[in-house]
Write an enzyme that holds these catalytic residues in place. Sequence first.
Site, short mmCIF file in Angstrom:
data_model
loop_
_atom_site.label_atom_id
_atom_site.label_comp_id
_atom_site.label_asym_id
_atom_site.label_seq_id
_atom_site.Cartn_x
_atom_site.Cartn_y
_atom_site.Cartn_z
N ASP A 31 0.87 -1.17 0.00
CA ASP A 31 0.00 0.00 0.00
C ASP A 31 0.91 1.22 0.00
O ASP A 31 1.62 1.48 0.98
CB ASP A 31 -0.89 -0.01 1.24
CG ASP A 31 -1.90 1.13 1.27
OD1 ASP A 31 -1.67 2.15 0.58
OD2 ASP A 31 -2.90 1.01 2.00
N TYR B 68 -8.42 14.00 -8.83
CA TYR B 68 -7.43 13.33 -9.67
C TYR B 68 -6.52 14.34 -10.36
O TYR B 68 -5.30 14.20 -10.37
CB TYR B 68 -8.16 12.47 -10.70
CG TYR B 68 -7.27 11.67 -11.62
CD1 TYR B 68 -6.71 10.47 -11.21
CD2 TYR B 68 -7.02 12.10 -12.92
CE1 TYR B 68 -5.91 9.72 -12.06
CE2 TYR B 68 -6.23 11.36 -13.79
CZ TYR B 68 -5.67 10.16 -13.35
OH TYR B 68 -4.89 9.43 -14.21
N THR C 98 -7.18 0.42 -20.52
CA THR C 98 -6.85 -0.38 -19.35
C THR C 98 -8.16 -0.80 -18.68
O THR C 98 -9.22 -0.24 -18.98
CB THR C 98 -6.01 0.43 -18.35
OG1 THR C 98 -6.80 1.55 -17.89
CG2 THR C 98 -4.72 0.93 -18.97
#
Length: 255
Positions: free
Chosen positions: A61, A153, A190
């Site tokens: 992580d 983002y 993707t």
Amino acid sequence: MTVAGRVEGKIALVTGGAMGLGKADCERLAAEGATVYVTDIDLAGAEAVAKAIGGVAMKHDVRSSEQWQAVADRIAADHGRLDILVNNAGNVIFESIENCSLDNFRLHMAIHVEGTFLGCQVCLPLLKKSKSAAIINMASTASLMGYGTIVAYTAAKGAIRSMTKSIAMHCQDEGYPIRVNVLMPGGIETPMVRDISGRAGQQLMEIPDGILPKESLGAPRDVANAVLFLASDEARFLTGVEIPVDNGLFARPSR
């Protein structure tokens, strides 16, 4: 006669390597001779990729400094150095400034910005032991353009762009054998892009070879090839550079 690969003998670490761009990066680097450490929060996925390429998988992580240190310690014990660091792990949640929660904003910052920061900071001692090291950070063309539906983002990817230049100049000023650059992919086919475009569960589209039309998505290998170049000694004169991998998306004037 055996022809050496472009990153033959190099030790590489790719975060978020279980799928998508990270998986393609792992495959391309391994095909060109690197020993690749595949890390991901999805350990089973990382193990599948590592098994296929003869690499090493670790659960990771990127928000955790302790887990970053564990990865670095493993590489140090195995090889004593790191030559290539690809900070690829990421996420995206579609929310505008009006409906983005503070928790989701912080999640993007933790994964993208803090994850990249920790990777560079924790791995720097290992990278300094390389004869020729490269850090490749993953931003996005979204950091260059205005997308109203992905406020967190775009903020995170913009921070990565700026941070990359600062780290690049620090390494150069200190005389470290480390180049630091950032890639900015556009639309790439993707699993993440498929799912957010309303095609969840469908087969990924086959992206043909050759020059692609302006509306086309790219293939993960298009980004992986750019990663390979920046990771190789062919890019020795490039540091602090940001490269769109987007089939001209950013260069094209808006209609």
